[in-house]
Design a protein around this motif. Sequence first.
Motif, PDB file in Angstrom:
ATOM      1  N   THR A   1      -0.005   4.525  -1.044  1.00 11.72           N
ATOM      2  CA  THR A   1      -0.805   5.591  -0.443  1.00 11.72           C
ATOM      3  C   THR A   1      -2.169   4.998  -0.138  1.00 11.72           C
ATOM      4  O   THR A   1      -2.392   3.797  -0.332  1.00 11.72           O
ATOM      5  CB  THR A   1      -0.948   6.804  -1.405  1.00 11.72           C
ATOM      6  OG1 THR A   1      -1.733   6.419  -2.528  1.00 11.72           O
ATOM      7  CG2 THR A   1       0.394   7.341  -1.845  1.00 11.72           C
ATOM      8  N   GLU A   2      -3.089   5.845   0.294  1.00 14.31           N
ATOM      9  CA  GLU A   2      -4.426   5.351   0.611  1.00 14.31           C
ATOM     10  C   GLU A   2      -5.142   4.837  -0.640  1.00 14.31           C
ATOM     11  O   GLU A   2      -5.940   3.911  -0.577  1.00 14.31           O
ATOM     12  CB  GLU A   2      -5.251   6.472   1.251  1.00 14.31           C
ATOM     13  CG  GLU A   2      -6.559   5.986   1.831  1.00 14.31           C
ATOM     14  CD  GLU A   2      -7.277   7.075   2.588  1.00 14.31           C
ATOM     15  OE1 GLU A   2      -8.489   7.210   2.378  1.00 14.31           O
ATOM     16  OE2 GLU A   2      -6.631   7.787   3.377  1.00 14.31           O
ATOM     17  N   ARG A   3      -4.850   5.408  -1.798  1.00 13.04           N
ATOM     18  CA  ARG A   3      -5.513   5.029  -3.048  1.00 13.04           C
ATOM     19  C   ARG A   3      -4.638   4.239  -4.020  1.00 13.04           C
ATOM     20  O   ARG A   3      -5.142   3.680  -4.973  1.00 13.04           O
ATOM     21  CB  ARG A   3      -5.999   6.279  -3.775  1.00 13.04           C
ATOM     22  CG  ARG A   3      -7.104   6.983  -3.074  1.00 13.04           C
ATOM     23  CD  ARG A   3      -7.496   8.174  -3.881  1.00 13.04           C
ATOM     24  NE  ARG A   3      -8.867   8.530  -3.624  1.00 13.04           N
ATOM     25  CZ  ARG A   3      -9.528   9.425  -4.288  1.00 13.04           C
ATOM     26  NH1 ARG A   3      -8.940  10.072  -5.277  1.00 13.04           N
ATOM     27  NH2 ARG A   3     -10.764   9.715  -3.982  1.00 13.04           N
ATOM     28  N   VAL A   4      -3.352   4.215  -3.817  1.00  9.04           N
ATOM     29  CA  VAL A   4      -2.430   3.583  -4.761  1.00  9.04           C
ATOM     30  C   VAL A   4      -1.764   2.370  -4.103  1.00  9.04           C
ATOM     31  O   VAL A   4      -1.205   2.470  -3.020  1.00  9.04           O
ATOM     32  CB  VAL A   4      -1.344   4.588  -5.232  1.00  9.04           C
ATOM     33  CG1 VAL A   4      -0.371   3.902  -6.175  1.00  9.04           C
ATOM     34  CG2 VAL A   4      -1.983   5.798  -5.886  1.00  9.04           C
ATOM     35  N   ASN A   5      -1.879   1.227  -4.812  1.00 17.89           N
ATOM     36  CA  ASN A   5      -1.285  -0.025  -4.348  1.00 17.89           C
ATOM     37  C   ASN A   5      -0.380  -0.595  -5.435  1.00 17.89           C
ATOM     38  O   ASN A   5      -0.593  -0.361  -6.625  1.00 17.89           O
ATOM     39  CB  ASN A   5      -2.365  -1.065  -4.031  1.00 17.89           C
ATOM     40  CG  ASN A   5      -3.306  -0.612  -2.950  1.00 17.89           C
ATOM     41  OD1 ASN A   5      -2.879  -0.013  -1.976  1.00 17.89           O
ATOM     42  ND2 ASN A   5      -4.589  -0.882  -3.122  1.00 17.89           N
TER      43      ASN A   5
ATOM     44  N   ASN B   1       0.851  -1.181   0.000  1.00 19.11           N
ATOM     45  CA  ASN B   1       0.000   0.000   0.000  1.00 19.11           C
ATOM     46  C   ASN B   1       0.889   1.234   0.000  1.00 19.11           C
ATOM     47  O   ASN B   1       1.449   1.611   1.026  1.00 19.11           O
ATOM     48  CB  ASN B   1      -0.924  -0.012   1.226  1.00 19.11           C
ATOM     49  CG  ASN B   1      -1.852  -1.206   1.214  1.00 19.11           C
ATOM     50  OD1 ASN B   1      -2.285  -1.637   0.162  1.00 19.11           O
ATOM     51  ND2 ASN B   1      -2.138  -1.747   2.386  1.00 19.11           N
TER      52      ASN B   1
END
Length: 150
Positions: free
Chosen positions: A126-130, A124
């Motif tokens: 960022t919160e939106r990018v994996n 993970n």
Amino acid sequence: MRHAFNGAVSYEIPSPFSSGIAKKVFGGFGIDAIFRARTATPVNLVSGANSLGLGVTTILRPDYIEGQPPYIDDKTAPGGRRFNPLAFDRATPLAQGRQGTLGRNVLRGFPARQLDLSLRRQFNLTERVNLQLRADGFNIFNTSNFAYLE
């Protein structure tokens, strides 16, 4: 095809640690599996002849010779068996210009099975990018499949 089975499983492997750097290092792993199996597909045994000499081939089924087994066990053949050439007469139907007594799709080929596995790790960022890294293995038991497997 008489019977077919397809199954898939996805499992998120829990981290052995609940927090901290150890959870970041040992967490995010998962495993996926796909299993496919099916019974033998039918085989249509035919022979052909260019009886008119026009380049058009007539497809005819052979006669089945009663009392002869349609298959022969043969350790040297793929799958351990083969069709018995003494069980089928293709000359008589060709000479008479008729379909033989062997039915359509009476004979069977070979069954097939296959297991595919994937090991994955998700980061993970960022919160939106994996970011996900995967290692895929196809037919991991190296099972011989002598027919088309969808």
